[in-house]
Design a protein around this motif. Structure first.
Motif, PDB file in Angstrom:
ATOM      1  N   ARG A  96       0.862  -1.188   0.000  1.00 36.67           N
ATOM      2  CA  ARG A  96       0.000   0.000   0.000  1.00 36.67           C
ATOM      3  C   ARG A  96       0.897   1.236   0.000  1.00 36.67           C
ATOM      4  NH1 ARG A  96      -3.525  -2.476   5.010  1.00 36.67           N
ATOM      5  NH2 ARG A  96      -5.034  -3.685   3.801  1.00 36.67           N
ATOM      6  N   PHE A  97       1.425   1.583  -1.175  1.00 36.76           N
ATOM      7  CA  PHE A  97       2.359   2.689  -1.272  1.00 36.76           C
ATOM      8  C   PHE A  97       1.606   3.998  -1.528  1.00 36.76           C
ATOM      9  CE2 PHE A  97       5.143  -0.805  -3.251  1.00 36.76           C
ATOM     10  CZ  PHE A  97       5.426  -1.326  -1.994  1.00 36.76           C
ATOM     11  N   ALA A  98       2.183   5.086  -1.076  1.00 34.22           N
ATOM     12  CA  ALA A  98       1.523   6.386  -1.127  1.00 34.22           C
ATOM     13  C   ALA A  98       1.147   6.793  -2.552  1.00 34.22           C
ATOM     14  CB  ALA A  98       2.436   7.454  -0.521  1.00 34.22           C
ATOM     15  N   TRP A  99      -0.065   7.267  -2.699  1.00 34.20           N
ATOM     16  CA  TRP A  99      -0.581   7.845  -3.933  1.00 34.20           C
ATOM     17  C   TRP A  99      -0.595   6.841  -5.090  1.00 34.20           C
ATOM     18  CZ3 TRP A  99      -3.133  11.748  -2.339  1.00 34.20           C
ATOM     19  CH2 TRP A  99      -2.638  12.524  -1.281  1.00 34.20           C
ATOM     20  N   ARG A 127       3.799  15.285  -8.520  1.00 39.54           N
ATOM     21  CA  ARG A 127       3.201  14.664  -9.700  1.00 39.54           C
ATOM     22  C   ARG A 127       2.359  13.462  -9.301  1.00 39.54           C
ATOM     23  NH1 ARG A 127       0.350  14.963 -13.811  1.00 39.54           N
ATOM     24  NH2 ARG A 127       0.827  13.572 -15.569  1.00 39.54           N
ATOM     25  N   ALA A 128       2.844  12.671  -8.351  1.00 43.14           N
ATOM     26  CA  ALA A 128       2.078  11.515  -7.885  1.00 43.14           C
ATOM     27  C   ALA A 128       0.768  11.958  -7.242  1.00 43.14           C
ATOM     28  CB  ALA A 128       2.907  10.705  -6.903  1.00 43.14           C
ATOM     29  N   MET A 129       0.822  13.035  -6.478  1.00 45.45           N
ATOM     30  CA  MET A 129      -0.390  13.550  -5.851  1.00 45.45           C
ATOM     31  C   MET A 129      -1.385  14.025  -6.905  1.00 45.45           C
ATOM     32  SD  MET A 129       1.420  15.606  -2.671  1.00 45.45           S
ATOM     33  CE  MET A 129      -0.045  15.917  -1.669  1.00 45.45           C
ATOM     34  N   GLU A 130      -0.888  14.707  -7.929  1.00 39.38           N
ATOM     35  CA  GLU A 130      -1.768  15.170  -9.009  1.00 39.38           C
ATOM     36  C   GLU A 130      -2.445  13.996  -9.708  1.00 39.38           C
ATOM     37  OE1 GLU A 130       0.303  19.337 -10.546  1.00 39.38           O
ATOM     38  OE2 GLU A 130       0.833  17.436 -11.495  1.00 39.38           O
ATOM     39  N   PRO A 138     -14.244  18.187  20.850  1.00 35.01           N
ATOM     40  CA  PRO A 138     -14.327  17.470  19.576  1.00 35.01           C
ATOM     41  C   PRO A 138     -13.335  16.305  19.537  1.00 35.01           C
ATOM     42  CG  PRO A 138     -13.267  19.618  19.295  1.00 35.01           C
ATOM     43  CD  PRO A 138     -13.826  19.591  20.682  1.00 35.01           C
ATOM     44  N   LEU A 139     -13.760  15.207  18.905  1.00 38.34           N
ATOM     45  CA  LEU A 139     -12.905  14.040  18.716  1.00 38.34           C
ATOM     46  C   LEU A 139     -12.623  13.868  17.228  1.00 38.34           C
ATOM     47  CD1 LEU A 139     -14.522  11.379  21.097  1.00 38.34           C
ATOM     48  CD2 LEU A 139     -12.705  13.023  21.612  1.00 38.34           C
ATOM     49  N   GLY A 140     -11.396  13.541  16.900  1.00 44.45           N
ATOM     50  CA  GLY A 140     -11.018  13.360  15.509  1.00 44.45           C
ATOM     51  C   GLY A 140     -10.315  12.042  15.275  1.00 44.45           C
ATOM     52  N   VAL A 141     -10.489  11.523  14.056  1.00 45.68           N
ATOM     53  CA  VAL A 141      -9.755  10.345  13.593  1.00 45.68           C
ATOM     54  C   VAL A 141      -8.957  10.779  12.370  1.00 45.68           C
ATOM     55  CG1 VAL A 141      -9.898   8.000  12.674  1.00 45.68           C
ATOM     56  CG2 VAL A 141     -11.536   8.773  14.419  1.00 45.68           C
ATOM     57  N   VAL A 142      -7.686  10.402  12.315  1.00 41.08           N
ATOM     58  CA  VAL A 142      -6.828  10.837  11.214  1.00 41.08           C
ATOM     59  C   VAL A 142      -6.123   9.657  10.570  1.00 41.08           C
ATOM     60  CG1 VAL A 142      -4.858  11.282  12.757  1.00 41.08           C
ATOM     61  CG2 VAL A 142      -5.001  12.470  10.546  1.00 41.08           C
ATOM     62  N   ASN A 143      -5.956   9.750   9.265  1.00 44.64           N
ATOM     63  CA  ASN A 143      -5.108   8.845   8.495  1.00 44.64           C
ATOM     64  C   ASN A 143      -4.003   9.691   7.883  1.00 44.64           C
ATOM     65  OD1 ASN A 143      -3.959   6.890   6.763  1.00 44.64           O
ATOM     66  ND2 ASN A 143      -5.414   7.397   5.138  1.00 44.64           N
ATOM     67  N   PHE A 144      -2.802   9.604   8.454  1.00 40.89           N
ATOM     68  CA  PHE A 144      -1.680  10.373   7.921  1.00 40.89           C
ATOM     69  C   PHE A 144      -1.117   9.679   6.685  1.00 40.89           C
ATOM     70  CE2 PHE A 144      -1.455  12.153  12.277  1.00 40.89           C
ATOM     71  CZ  PHE A 144      -1.491  13.496  11.928  1.00 40.89           C
ATOM     72  N   GLY A 145      -0.818  10.474   5.669  1.00 43.30           N
ATOM     73  CA  GLY A 145      -0.326   9.938   4.416  1.00 43.30           C
ATOM     74  C   GLY A 145       1.157   9.599   4.447  1.00 43.30           C
ATOM     75  N   ASP A 146       1.512   8.547   3.739  1.00 43.28           N
ATOM     76  CA  ASP A 146       2.907   8.163   3.483  1.00 43.28           C
ATOM     77  C   ASP A 146       3.748   8.105   4.753  1.00 43.28           C
ATOM     78  OD1 ASP A 146       5.063   7.364   2.018  1.00 43.28           O
ATOM     79  OD2 ASP A 146       5.436   9.305   1.065  1.00 43.28           O
ATOM     80  N   GLU A 147       3.262   7.386   5.753  1.00 42.00           N
ATOM     81  CA  GLU A 147       4.015   7.263   7.003  1.00 42.00           C
ATOM     82  C   GLU A 147       5.260   6.394   6.828  1.00 42.00           C
ATOM     83  OE1 GLU A 147       5.093   5.630  11.035  1.00 42.00           O
ATOM     84  OE2 GLU A 147       4.608   4.608   9.160  1.00 42.00           O
TER      85      GLU A 147
END
Length: 406
Positions: A19-22, A152-155, A106-115
């Motif tokens: 599961r690689f980023a982008w 570029r990968a993000m785009e 407030p409570l938040g859930v986060v998924n950080f990218g490219d850890e």
């Protein structure tokens, strides 16, 4: 949730995950996260750096308690590293609702990218950008093995990279960040504790070693006439192993690239990446310097050359003492554990009070398909995380930040 997430990015030959980023697998995981937020009626958003957020309550109110982790993986990684923290975050919100808990904050859930940094070579890209630990200019220079830049990968994945960079306004809304993670070791195995609390993260970094020699024919070039960088590389790997063991530290050459990479050709270039970690920064720097010295001494014997480039360095993280101790006490005296593994919580610790919970891993295996955690221990982790969220978010009081925080 596990049933839906399990097939995403699965690599059948190894049984692990890619599961690689982008990438397409990352997009599937991100769609899964958004679906989980929608199913619970949570407000969803993606920030300028591609990190995903789901909110119960208005984050603009400030003092939010956030939990989560990441969904990307190392090559052929296990199912739990990262995803356990995200799945448990949503499950903990379900548990709070089942208990009838209505937090004041407030409570938040986060998924950080490219850890994991598997694609672009730098770990914790999403959290580093948000915390200002990675500049936009430096992020634009990151490239993968095919020469594709991060922007570029993000785009290509449908995200506008024009706004990537520090996100102090978002971080200012957070009163505490708690990351749950599968334990990457066996400190809890064989104990009565299914859950532990992180005390600190060892300093760690990545260094690229370029060993340059002379390409030539494998069958006609006499052994004494060769300038073979593979020999220099091999000697350096063995030296790193020995010197790390002597220092009580960690040194790993886990990635290598060879040119021209032919079976019947002596290489012209061997490029190896060193991952090194130690309990303190002095030991770490001394170790890396010793490995570099060994490489240069061997290069002189082999008629090769060595260039060393530091690609990343993360200093020691001593988690916020007040928050750490509060979690340990809330969980009935859960053990405090140091770790040599880096995490988004460590990156954020300089900007917000941060802490970590570890769920027992019976084998200690991580970053591999054999990574595991028992279902009962995972459930215990969810209950522990729900207890922590209820404690931190229940009365609306501020989270104390101790003098010992990183």
């Amino acid at each position: 949730m596990w049933r839906e997430l399990r097939p995403l990015g699965r690599y059948a030959p190894s049984g692990g995950y890619r599961r690689f980023a982008w990438t397409a697998a990352d997009a599937d995981c991100r769609a899964w996260f958004r679906a989980q937020a929608s199913a619970r009626g949570l407000a969803y958003e993606t920030d300028r750096n591609g990190n995903q957020w789901a909110w119960l309550g208005d984050p603009a109110a400030g003092g939010a308690v956030v939990t989560g982790s990441h969904l990307d993986s190392v090559p052929d990684g296990g199912a739990f590293d990262g995803p356990l923290g995200v799945v448990s975050a949503f499950a903990a919100l379900d548990e709070l609702r089942a208990r009838g808990v209505r937090p004041d904050r407030p409570l938040g859930v986060v998924n950080f990218g490219d850890e994991e940094g598997a694609r672009f070579g730098l770990a914790c890209v999403g959290s580093r950008l948000a915390a200002g630990r990675l500049t936009a200019a430096a992020a634009h220079e990151l490239t993968d093995a095919d020469g594709v830049t991060l922007p570029r990968a993000m785009e290509r994945a449908g995200h506008d990279p024009g706004g990537i960079g520090p996100d102090p306004e978002r971080l200012a809304r957070i009163g505490a960040f708690v990351e749950l993670h599968v334990e990457q070791g066996v400190a809890l195995a064989g104990t009565d504790h299914a859950v532990g609390v992180a005390s600190a993260i060892w300093p760690h970094g990545r260094w690229r070693f370029d060993f340059r020699g002379e390409a030539n024919h494998a069958g006609t070039t006499r052994m004494e006439d060769r300038h073979d960088p593979m020999l220099t590389y091999a000697h350096t790997v063995l030296s790193a192993r020995k010197k790390a063991a002597q220092a009580g530290a960690r040194a790993t050459f886990g990635k290598v690239a060879v040119e021209p990479n032919g079976v019947n050709a002596i290489p012209s270039l061997v490029r190896g990446w060193l991952d090194s970690r130690a309990a303190d920064e002095e030991t770490l720097h001394t170790l890396v310097a010793a490995v570099e010295q060994a490489a240069r001494e061997r290069a002189r014997r082999d008629g090769t050359a060595v260039e060393v480039t530091r690609e990343s360095m993360t200093p020691v993280v001593d988690f916020d003492h007040a928050l750490r101790d509060r979690l340990a006490a809330r969980l009935g005296g859960a053990p405090l554990l140091p770790t040599g593994a880096g995490h988004d919580a460590g990156i954020l610790s300089g900007a917000v009070p941060a802490a970590m919970l570890y769920v027992r891993n019976p084998t200690g295996v991580s970053h591999a398909p054999a990574e595991s955690a028992d279902e009962d221990d995972c459930a215990a982790g969810v209950r522990a995380l729900a207890d922590v969220l209820a404690d931190l978010g229940g009365d609306g009081s501020s989270v104390p930040r101790s003098e010992g925080a990183a």
